[in-house]
Design an enzyme around this catalytic site. Structure first.
Site, PDB file in Angstrom:
ATOM      1  N   LYS A 108       0.833  -1.201   0.000  1.00 59.02           N
ATOM      2  CA  LYS A 108       0.000   0.000   0.000  1.00 59.02           C
ATOM      3  C   LYS A 108       0.873   1.259   0.000  1.00 59.02           C
ATOM      4  CE  LYS A 108      -3.702  -2.080   2.844  1.00 59.02           C
ATOM      5  NZ  LYS A 108      -4.743  -2.288   1.854  1.00 59.02           N
ATOM      6  N   LYS A 118      15.213  -6.676   4.965  1.00 56.99           N
ATOM      7  CA  LYS A 118      15.508  -5.729   6.047  1.00 56.99           C
ATOM      8  C   LYS A 118      16.904  -5.940   6.657  1.00 56.99           C
ATOM      9  CE  LYS A 118      10.729  -4.746   7.320  1.00 56.99           C
ATOM     10  NZ  LYS A 118       9.735  -4.669   8.391  1.00 56.99           N
ATOM     11  N   ASP A 162       9.438   1.186  12.499  1.00 54.62           N
ATOM     12  CA  ASP A 162       8.296   0.378  12.958  1.00 54.62           C
ATOM     13  C   ASP A 162       7.890   0.712  14.391  1.00 54.62           C
ATOM     14  OD1 ASP A 162       7.749  -1.026  10.662  1.00 54.62           O
ATOM     15  OD2 ASP A 162       8.997  -2.745  11.192  1.00 54.62           O
TER      16      ASP A 162
END
Ligand SMILES: NC(=O)c1ccc[n+]([C@@H]2O[C@H](COP(=O)([O-])OP(=O)(O)OC[C@H]3O[C@@H](n4cnc5c(N)ncnc54)[C@H](OP(=O)(O)O)[C@@H]3O)[C@@H](O)[C@H]2O)c1
Length: 271
Positions: free
Chosen positions: A16, A66, A102
């Site tokens: 998204k 990551k 995060d």
């Protein structure tokens, strides 16, 4: 000239992020373009190099890259260093700054958007994977009474206890050890909801007035959030707000301004 940003991952079709960042840019009148890059699993560094040659200014990094992004960064923020993983890269000349947004996103969503203060609360984090590791330190910075990390594979919970105990009151263990304890903030940082499964929580962990939060999100409440509601949680939230808030933190790192995530929640929920 229009500045170029992107999200890089494999797979990346479900992301998204381009929609979110286009909306942030529109909201704040910023001239930027944001794309999605599908990198081969063995081709992360080459795809990043190509993006930089094309003038790319920053990347969001998603699974499975990551850790490679962590290694590629020439400088890292403290929170990225402690998370051991990077989800945001910023390019400036030869420098590559690696950050992990995060945890800040989760904290901002819980406290600022949803109005649940973390200070003095007993926090339970379920799961000891990358997401759990990324949020532990930012949560500790809010001075909770304690953070308990529970995981199916108990060694991973112990490893996180060792890693974070120097920064605050952190303990780790298996789910059985939670019996008879109560928590004010229960965060599901496992991927169990994706498979329609529940972590093996003993009964009675939700304290009166508690908040349950699932990092997974979807059109319907996750099975964990439904369980939490039925077992005493006063407030529940899925991970869409966290997703938006971590994107906003990346935007802040790149552009120096923090977008308002509030209007986007409704927009993304409505499809
Ligand atoms: N909303 C957001 O912005 C956001 C951001 C980051 C992550 N997430 C989501 O958070 C979840 C975790 O991500 P991650 O990167 O930490 O994944 P990960 O590194 O693969 O770790 C997965 C964790 O889930 C546990 N787990 C999986 N299935 C389980 C089950 N049935 N019962 C109990 N525990 C189970 C694993 O336990 P074991 O160690 O025992 O296998 C492990 O602790 C993912 O679903 C991800 O999409 C959301």
């Amino acid at each position: 000239m229009t500045d170029l940003y992107a999200v890089i991952g494999n797979p990346v079709a479900q992301t998204k992020s381009p929609r979110i960042h286009a909306e942030f840019a529109r909201q704040l009148g910023q001239d930027l373009r944001y794309e999605a890059i599908l990198a081969p699993r063995d081709g992360f560094a080459a795809a990043v190099a190509e993006f930089r040659v094309a003038g790319g200014r920053g990347l969001n990094v998603t699974a499975p890259f990551k850790l490679e992004a962590f290694a590629l960064a020439t400088e890292r923020t403290d929170r990225a260093e402690q998370a051991g993983a990077v989800n945001t890269l910023k390019f400036d000349g030869a420098s590559v700054l690696g950050d992990n947004t995060d945890g800040a996103g989760l904290v901002r969503d819980i406290q600022d958007r949803l109005g649940f203060p973390i200070r003095g609360r007993r926090v339970l984090i379920m799961g000891a994977g990358g997401a759990s590791r990324g949020v532990a330190l930012p949560l500790l910075h809010e001075q909770p009474a304690s953070i308990t990390i529970a995981n199916r594979t108990v060694e991973k919970a112990w490893a996180l206890e060792r890693r974070f105990a120097p920064f605050g009151p952190v303990d780790g263990g298996d789910y059985a050890r939670l019996a008879g304890r109560q928590f004010d903030l229960v965060i599901n940082a496992t991927s169990a909801s994706l498979a329609g499964e529940l972590p093996p929580l003993p009964a009675g962990v939700f304290a009166p007035g508690s908040f349950a939060c699932d990092m997974v999100y979807g059109n319907e409440p996750t099975c964990f959030l439904a369980y939490a509601r039925d077992h005493g949680a006063a407030q529940v939230a899925d991970g869409l707000g966290m997703l938006l808030a971590q994107a906003a933190e990346s935007f802040l790192l790149w552009r120096g301004v923090l977008p308002d995530t509030g209007p986007l929640i409704k927009m993304l929920r409505s499809g």
